[in-house]
Structure formats: C-alpha cells, structure tokens
Design a protein around this motif. Structure first.
Motif, PDB file in Angstrom:
ATOM      1  N   THR A 150       0.909  -1.440   0.020  1.00 34.77           N
ATOM      2  CA  THR A 150      -0.280   0.416   0.163  1.00 34.77           C
ATOM      3  C   THR A 150       0.889   1.341  -0.009  1.00 34.77           C
ATOM      4  O   THR A 150       0.711   2.237  -0.387  1.00 34.77           O
ATOM      5  N   PRO A 154       1.164   3.282  -4.559  1.00 37.68           N
ATOM      6  CA  PRO A 154      -0.054   4.695  -5.325  1.00 37.68           C
ATOM      7  C   PRO A 154       1.334   5.646  -5.669  1.00 37.68           C
ATOM      8  O   PRO A 154       1.271   6.310  -6.135  1.00 37.68           O
ATOM      9  N   ARG A 155       3.231   5.347  -4.652  1.00 34.46           N
ATOM     10  CA  ARG A 155       3.908   6.167  -5.463  1.00 34.46           C
ATOM     11  C   ARG A 155       4.782   5.827  -6.735  1.00 34.46           C
ATOM     12  O   ARG A 155       4.605   6.568  -7.647  1.00 34.46           O
ATOM     13  N   TYR A 159      -2.950   6.394  -7.263  1.00 37.71           N
ATOM     14  CA  TYR A 159      -4.179   6.080  -6.249  1.00 37.71           C
ATOM     15  C   TYR A 159      -5.029   5.050  -6.826  1.00 37.71           C
ATOM     16  O   TYR A 159      -5.521   3.788  -6.599  1.00 37.71           O
ATOM     17  N   ALA A 163      -5.955   1.816  -6.788  1.00 36.96           N
ATOM     18  CA  ALA A 163      -7.037   0.903  -5.937  1.00 36.96           C
ATOM     19  C   ALA A 163      -7.437  -0.094  -7.150  1.00 36.96           C
ATOM     20  O   ALA A 163      -7.935  -1.357  -6.442  1.00 36.96           O
TER      21      ALA A 163
END
Ligand code: T3D
Length: 264
Positions: A150, A154-155, A159, A163
């Motif tokens: 997690t 996203p990095r 995002y 997801a």
C-alpha cells in the motif's frame, strides 16, 4: 566473500561484487515459508556487512518469482497472529531492503503474487521477463495488501491504478507493469538473468558511496518537502564530495579514461 551457499529455502551466490539471491521453493512457486523469511533477512544483513558485495539480484527458481505467504503453512499453523507475523518477519525484510545502501535488482522471472509482489516493489530496479505477472492476491484470500504494497503502489502508479490493482486482484502482465512504472524493463525470458547481471555489473563498477547516498536521498525524498530535501542533498554532497572516489571520478573525466572506484 565469493562463493555459493545453499540453505533450505534460498540459494546465494556471490561473484564479482554481485550477490544473487534465488528464492528456492519452486514446487510452492517460491512462497514465503518461515525459513525463507528468516534466511532472506539473514542474507540481507550479511550483504550489508560485506564490503565485497556491491549489488544484489533477487530472483526465483523455476517458473515463479514468489507467490506470497505460503498458504499451506498458514493453514497448518491454525489461527495466526498476523500482526506479529508482519511486524517480526515481513516488515523487517522490507525495511532491511530499503535501508541496505546497495542497489537491489529484482529479476522477476514469473508470477509475483501477494507479499512476493511487495518484495519486487521494494527493490530499487525491476527487470521482468515477458512471462512475469504481478498480482495483488491479498483480497482473493480476504486480506489487505501488506509488506509495503500500500506504500509502494500509489507512489509508483498513482492512487486510481493502485486501487484497481488491489481491489480487483487481477494479474498484471509485464508490459502493462512496465508502462505503469512498476518495472524498469521487460526482456525475453531467456535473457532475464543475463540482462540483470549486465545491469548489476555496471552498478558494481560505480562509486559505492555515491550509490549508497543516492539511495538514502531517494528514500527520504518520498516523504519530504522540497526545501528540506534540497538541504539534505547538500549535506550528502558534502560527504560524497570529500571521498577519494569523487576525486578519482573527476581525474578520470579530465584524463579521458574510465574511473577505477575503490569505495573510499
Ligand atoms: O498470513 C500471513 O502471514 C499474512 C501475510 C500475507 C502475505 C501474502 O502474501 S497473502 C497472499 C498469499 N498468496 C496468494 O494468495 C497467492 C496464491 N497463489 C495463487 O493464486 C496462484 O498459485 C498463482 C496465481 C500465484 C499462480 O497460479 P498458477 O495457476 O500458475 O499455479 P498453481 O497451480 O496455483 O500453483 C502451483 C503450485 O504452487 C500448487 O501446488 P500443487 O497443488 O501443485 O501441490 C500451489 O498450491 C502452489 N502454491 C502457489 N501459491 C502458493 C502455493 N503454495 C502455498 N502457498 C502459496 N501462496
């Protein structure tokens, strides 16, 4: 130290400054059992201490990179204390990899699922074979992504992509992973280890302090504001600029010859 070492769940081989760690439970697609987690952490700690090791490659034996937690072991162990498992076994692995001030290359030879996907993401560079697949398998077995997924996803990909990958738990092929920034390059399966090795050889010839401090700065940048990062770069540059390898790099440039870095 040069040589080959075979323990229960991993194999290690060191030559020319490159430590290759092979996850070696091919019948279970190299799933993480307890022995593998312990042996991998020991190998990372030993690599940190060994000045002869300049670069690491992590790959898998057989047709997979790593299928995440060994679910058969988990079932045999009954109700598991997962917070302790993560805090004492998985999380130290990821922290050791990010804190190890030497480049780590993932040579992803097949499926990287669950914590195996996290393991690949925690490496500095990822080379994938055309057969590789990346699978956030956690939701398939009613879990949440862990072992850093997690944080990394996203990095690396933003995002919305993170997801989608984690909610849907669909395998991502190597070409898509490259396009979305999870992978540096994709190569034919039969070229994977040669390409990983060639990259490692280039890095092994670089000035070790320069790479170490660069990794430190990049790690910090992921959670820093620009002003403090600028100052941090200046502090690290003062250290690198005082090294013999910096003087050697400049002398080699001016003298029109390749540099010979010693790590001093
Ligand atoms: O519990 C905790 O400690 C918390 C931490 C959790 C971290 C996690 O990683 S949770 C996620 C765990 N991993 C998975 O959910 C992935 C499970 N595996 C799969 O979904 C599939 O095997 C793959 C998509 C990775 C590959 O599929 P495929 O069709 O290429 O291979 P296969 O036929 O499913 O597997 C081949 C063999 O490997 C098979 O053994 P068998 O039946 O021939 O004896 C299979 O059981 C075994 N295997 C694959 N993954 C695992 C595994 N054995 C134990 N644990 C595995 N994770």
């Amino acid at each position: 130290m040069e040589g080959t070492l075979s323990v229960a769940a991993i194999r290690t081989e060191t030559s020319d400054g490159i430590l290759t760690i092979t996850l070696d439970r091919p019948d279970a697609l190299n799933a993480f059992d307890r022995a593998m987690k312990e042996e991998l952490l020991s190998a990372l700690k030993a690599a940190e201490r060994d000045r002869a090791v300049r670069v690491l490659i992590i790959t898998g034996a057989g047709r997979a990179f790593n299928a995440g937690q060994d679910l058969k072991e988990r079932q045999e162990q009954g109700a598991a204390d997962l917070i302790t498992e993560l805090r004492t076994r998985y999380n130290p692995l990821i922290l050791a990899m990010r804190r190890l001030e030497k480049p780590i290359i993932a040579a992803v030879n097949g499926v990287a699922a669950g914590a195996g996907c996290s393991l690949a993401l925690a490496c500095d560079l990822v080379i994938a074979s055309e057969d590789a697949r990346f699978l956030q398998a956690f939701s398939r077995v009613g879990l949440v992504p862990d072992t850093g997924s997690t944080w990394f996803l996203p990095r690396l990909m933003g995002y919305a992509r993170a997801a989608e990958m984690t909610f849907l738990a669909e395998p991502m092929d190597a070409a898509t992973a490259e396009r979305l920034g999870l992978v540096n390059r994709v190569v034919p399966a039969d070229r994977l280890m040669d390409e990983a090795r060639a990259l490692a050889e280039r890095l092994a010839k670089s000035a070790p302090l320069s790479l170490a401090l660069t990794k430190r700065a990049l790690n910090r940048a992921l959670g820093a504001d620009l002003a403090s990062q600028l100052d941090y770069e200046a502090q690290l540059q003062a250290v690198a600029g005082a090294s013999t390898d910096h003087a050697e790099g400049v002398a080699a440039f001016v003298g029109k010859r390749p540099p010979a870095f010693t790590g001093e």
